[in-house]
Every structure is written in C-alpha cells, then in structure tokens.
Design a protein around this motif. Structure first.
Motif, PDB file in Angstrom:
ATOM      1  N   ILE A 118       0.978  -1.300  -0.014  1.00 55.34           N
ATOM      2  CA  ILE A 118      -0.112  -0.220   0.092  1.00 55.34           C
ATOM      3  C   ILE A 118       0.826   1.264  -0.012  1.00 55.34           C
ATOM      4  CG2 ILE A 118      -1.795   1.253   1.082  1.00 55.34           C
ATOM      5  CD1 ILE A 118      -2.417  -1.367   2.549  1.00 55.34           C
ATOM      6  N   ASP A 146      -0.130  -2.400  -4.808  1.00 57.25           N
ATOM      7  CA  ASP A 146      -1.413  -2.928  -5.161  1.00 57.25           C
ATOM      8  C   ASP A 146      -2.546  -1.814  -4.810  1.00 57.25           C
ATOM      9  OD1 ASP A 146      -0.014  -5.479  -5.552  1.00 57.25           O
ATOM     10  OD2 ASP A 146       0.193  -5.713  -3.298  1.00 57.25           O
ATOM     11  N   PHE A 147      -2.227  -1.157  -3.670  1.00 57.20           N
ATOM     12  CA  PHE A 147      -3.263  -0.144  -3.476  1.00 57.20           C
ATOM     13  C   PHE A 147      -2.628   1.115  -3.244  1.00 57.20           C
ATOM     14  CE2 PHE A 147      -5.259  -4.240  -1.916  1.00 57.20           C
ATOM     15  CZ  PHE A 147      -6.597  -3.877  -2.275  1.00 57.20           C
ATOM     16  N   ALA A 157      -3.384   4.935  -1.242  1.00 57.06           N
ATOM     17  CA  ALA A 157      -4.423   5.565  -0.474  1.00 57.06           C
ATOM     18  C   ALA A 157      -3.921   7.092  -0.497  1.00 57.06           C
ATOM     19  CB  ALA A 157      -4.040   5.260   0.999  1.00 57.06           C
ATOM     20  N   TYR A 159      -8.649  -1.118   3.960  1.00 52.60           N
ATOM     21  CA  TYR A 159      -8.220  -2.147   3.165  1.00 52.60           C
ATOM     22  C   TYR A 159      -9.280  -3.442   3.472  1.00 52.60           C
ATOM     23  CZ  TYR A 159      -5.649  -6.436   2.067  1.00 52.60           C
ATOM     24  OH  TYR A 159      -5.087  -7.608   1.517  1.00 52.60           O
ATOM     25  N   ALA A 209     -12.362  -2.912   1.350  1.00 46.88           N
ATOM     26  CA  ALA A 209     -12.050  -3.098   0.011  1.00 46.88           C
ATOM     27  C   ALA A 209     -12.110  -4.613  -0.379  1.00 46.88           C
ATOM     28  CB  ALA A 209     -10.586  -2.622  -0.474  1.00 46.88           C
ATOM     29  N   GLN A 210     -11.293  -5.410   0.586  1.00 41.27           N
ATOM     30  CA  GLN A 210     -11.268  -6.913   0.398  1.00 41.27           C
ATOM     31  C   GLN A 210     -12.725  -7.659   0.376  1.00 41.27           C
ATOM     32  OE1 GLN A 210      -8.576  -6.794  -1.270  1.00 41.27           O
ATOM     33  NE2 GLN A 210      -7.756  -8.638  -0.400  1.00 41.27           N
ATOM     34  N   ALA A 233     -12.612   1.275  -5.104  1.00 45.30           N
ATOM     35  CA  ALA A 233     -12.218   2.490  -4.088  1.00 45.30           C
ATOM     36  C   ALA A 233     -13.047   2.314  -2.925  1.00 45.30           C
ATOM     37  CB  ALA A 233     -12.306   3.892  -4.975  1.00 45.30           C
ATOM     38  N   LEU A 257      -8.985   4.725  -0.375  1.00 48.85           N
ATOM     39  CA  LEU A 257      -7.887   3.604  -0.880  1.00 48.85           C
ATOM     40  C   LEU A 257      -8.410   3.210  -2.208  1.00 48.85           C
ATOM     41  CD1 LEU A 257      -5.812   1.686   0.141  1.00 48.85           C
ATOM     42  CD2 LEU A 257      -7.265   0.222   0.704  1.00 48.85           C
ATOM     43  N   ARG A 309      -7.948   0.629  -5.573  1.00 46.92           N
ATOM     44  CA  ARG A 309      -7.239  -0.660  -5.743  1.00 46.92           C
ATOM     45  C   ARG A 309      -6.763  -0.414  -7.180  1.00 46.92           C
ATOM     46  NH1 ARG A 309      -8.864  -5.889  -4.407  1.00 46.92           N
ATOM     47  NH2 ARG A 309     -10.616  -4.898  -3.509  1.00 46.92           N
ATOM     48  N   TRP A 310      -5.101  -0.478  -7.172  1.00 47.90           N
ATOM     49  CA  TRP A 310      -4.383  -0.056  -8.346  1.00 47.90           C
ATOM     50  C   TRP A 310      -3.903  -1.131  -9.083  1.00 47.90           C
ATOM     51  CZ3 TRP A 310      -4.719   4.454  -9.997  1.00 47.90           C
ATOM     52  CH2 TRP A 310      -3.693   5.063 -10.640  1.00 47.90           C
ATOM     53  N   THR A 311      -5.117  -1.660  -9.786  1.00 48.71           N
ATOM     54  CA  THR A 311      -4.691  -2.790 -10.790  1.00 48.71           C
ATOM     55  C   THR A 311      -4.653  -2.260 -12.155  1.00 48.71           C
ATOM     56  OG1 THR A 311      -7.141  -2.913 -11.089  1.00 48.71           O
ATOM     57  CG2 THR A 311      -6.180  -4.188  -9.372  1.00 48.71           C
TER      58      THR A 311
END
Length: 296
Positions: free
Chosen positions: A4, A85-86, A88, A105, A108-109, A115, A158, A160-162
């Motif tokens: 993160i 991976d994320f 913020a 987090y 998100a999961q 986001a 946060l 999700r940086w995919t």
C-alpha cells in the motif's frame, strides 16, 4: 499481505509534520506500507521537513518534487510513483486515526470495490461559530444517489491500483480550480469500478479560522456544483429546468427555515450548490483556489 502506497500532496503546509506523525502510529498489520509525498511548490520547500522526519517513521518515505502550484501535477506524480497494489490518499492538513488504513483495506477486500472512502471528521476551534459547530458543516462524507456512490474524494480514500485503473490520471485543467477528484472518480466508475465506504476509516481535519466562515462554505459549495454541472452528460442544457426548480425550492426552504441558524444556512448552501451546477452547465469560469500559500 498487500503493498500500500499512502500518497500526500503538499504545498507550503507545516501541518504535514502532524500528518506524517499520525501515519507513523498506524496499525499496519502485515501490510507493506510506504508513504509518497509530492511537493507542489516551485522550490522543494518540504524536502527538509520530510528528510528530518524520515528517521521517526517506521515505514519508508519517498519525496517527489512536483512543481508547480497545480494540485493535479502533484496527484499525478504520486500515481506515477505508485508501485503498490493499493494507493491511498490523505491531505496534508489531516491526521489519520490508528485503525484508518486497515479499515479501508478490510472493506475493499470484503466488497471488491475499486475505491473505498472514509469519513473526514472536522475538528472545530473553540472560537468557531456555534451554528457551524452544531451543524458540522465541514466534515466530509460520501454522497449516495439511489443507494450508489458515484464519485469520490481524495482526502480519505483507498484505490485498488490494478491494471484496469493504472492509466487513470487527474485532469490538469482542473488543477487550480478544484473538482479534479470528482472528475477522476467519475472516470473510475466509468471503467466499471465501484466505490464503497468504510465508516471506521476516520481521518480528522482541524478547521482553521479562515475556513470557519459562511463565505468559505459558499465558495466551496459553488465549486462543487460547478464541477458536477460540467460533468453532466449531454444534452446538459436539458437539465437546466430541473436545476432551476431545485434552486427555487432551496431558496424557499431557506426562507421557511429562517428561524433556525443551522437549517437556514444548510438550505442556502444547497441552493448555492445548484446555482453552481447551473453555472457548470453553461460554462461559467471557475475561480482558482490552489497554488496559494497554506496557513500554518
């Protein structure tokens, strides 16, 4: 375990030191956390402070000089530097609570959201007006439309940086007027991402004296409205009669609630928001808010 990157954009704001100290106290679990600081000043004015605090931090700091006086340049510099991976975002005039990051987090999961937003709790000075403290006009919460969060903000989020979202960047044309975060999250949802909310992911923001005025609140609501008006899908002009009706209704409610210091102001600010929407639809030029020296 997730990687993160916590991103902070700064512009001549000494309070950044308090933000970093609050991050140092974060509950991180087993996650690999890094802090990216993008300095938007013409000169690297925050570097000395960041270097001085690095020894206190239990996580690595990455300082990036990202001039000048355009918040989107700094936000994009954070995204360019992000390797996690994320990602913020918090602001340089906020402090995070110890459970902030894990709450974002975990949500998100649990939801698979692209986001997750958290609440920004305003902390008022003792000399703030009573109506302002009672009505809590400065705290930030997501706006639900038909039960869905359609856009977000960068003061507590946060992402999700995919691969699907890594190409997103903030619009430089909005980097002095504001509204860049609203525009960014509209594009995120346009790519199929969903936005959720973590109630326990709290950050706190002291309200300085210069923001504890009705004039500042009016200016802020007008800008919000202009941004939303600008982003209304074509044919936008067809929305004007509806917006006009909302303005009239909110003005009437302002008169009907004149007895209440809180409700009167709340209704007037709603009217101002819709006036801003109308202005955005017809192309009203937005005032520049970023790039000014920050208050200490």
């Amino acid at each position: 375990m997730a990687r993160i990157d916590i991103c902070i954009c700064t512009f001549r704001r000494p309070f950044l030191a308090e933000t970093l100290r609050s991050i140092a106290a974060l509950e991180r679990g087993a996650h690999d956390v890094r802090v990216v600081i993008a300095d938007n000043d013409e000169t690297p004015s925050a570097r000395e402070m960041v270097d001085g605090l690095a020894a206190e931090m239990p996580v690595p700091l990455l300082y990036v000089h990202a001039p000048a006086a355009n918040i989107c340049i700094a936000r994009n510099a954070c995204l360019d530097a992000a390797e996690a991976d994320f990602v913020a975002f918090v602001d340089d005039d906020e402090v995070v609570t110890p459970g902030w990051l894990l709450a974002l987090y975990d949500r998100a999961q649990a939801t698979g959201a692209a986001a997750v937003l958290g609440p920004v709790r305003a902390i008022y000075r003792d000399d703030a007006p009573g109506w302002m403290r009672s009505g809590d006009f400065h705290s930030t919460l997501p706006v639900l439309v038909d039960g869905t969060i359609r856009t977000g903000y960068t003061c507590n989020v946060l992402i999700r940086w995919t691969e699907r979202f890594r190409g997103l960047r903030f619009n430089l044309a909005l980097g002095k007027t504001g509204g860049e975060d609203t525009h960014f999250f509209y594009r995120l949802t346009g790519r199929g991402g969903t936005i959720d909310y973590a109630l326990q992911a709290v950050v706190e923001e002291p309200v300085p004296a210069e923001r504890a005025t009705m004039a500042w609140l009016v200016q802020r609501r007008l800008r919000f409205g202009q941004t939303h008006g600008m982003l209304i899908s074509a044919p936008a002009l067809r929305a004007l009669p509806v917006v006009g009706a909302k303005i009239v209704f909110c003005c009437l409610m302002t008169g009907l609630t004149a007895f209440s210091p809180v409700l009167r102001r709340r209704n007037w600010l709603r009217a101002v928001l819709h006036i801003g929407v109308a202005g955005g639809i017809i192309g009203m030029r937005q005032a520049e808010h970023y790039g000014r020296p920050a208050a200490s």
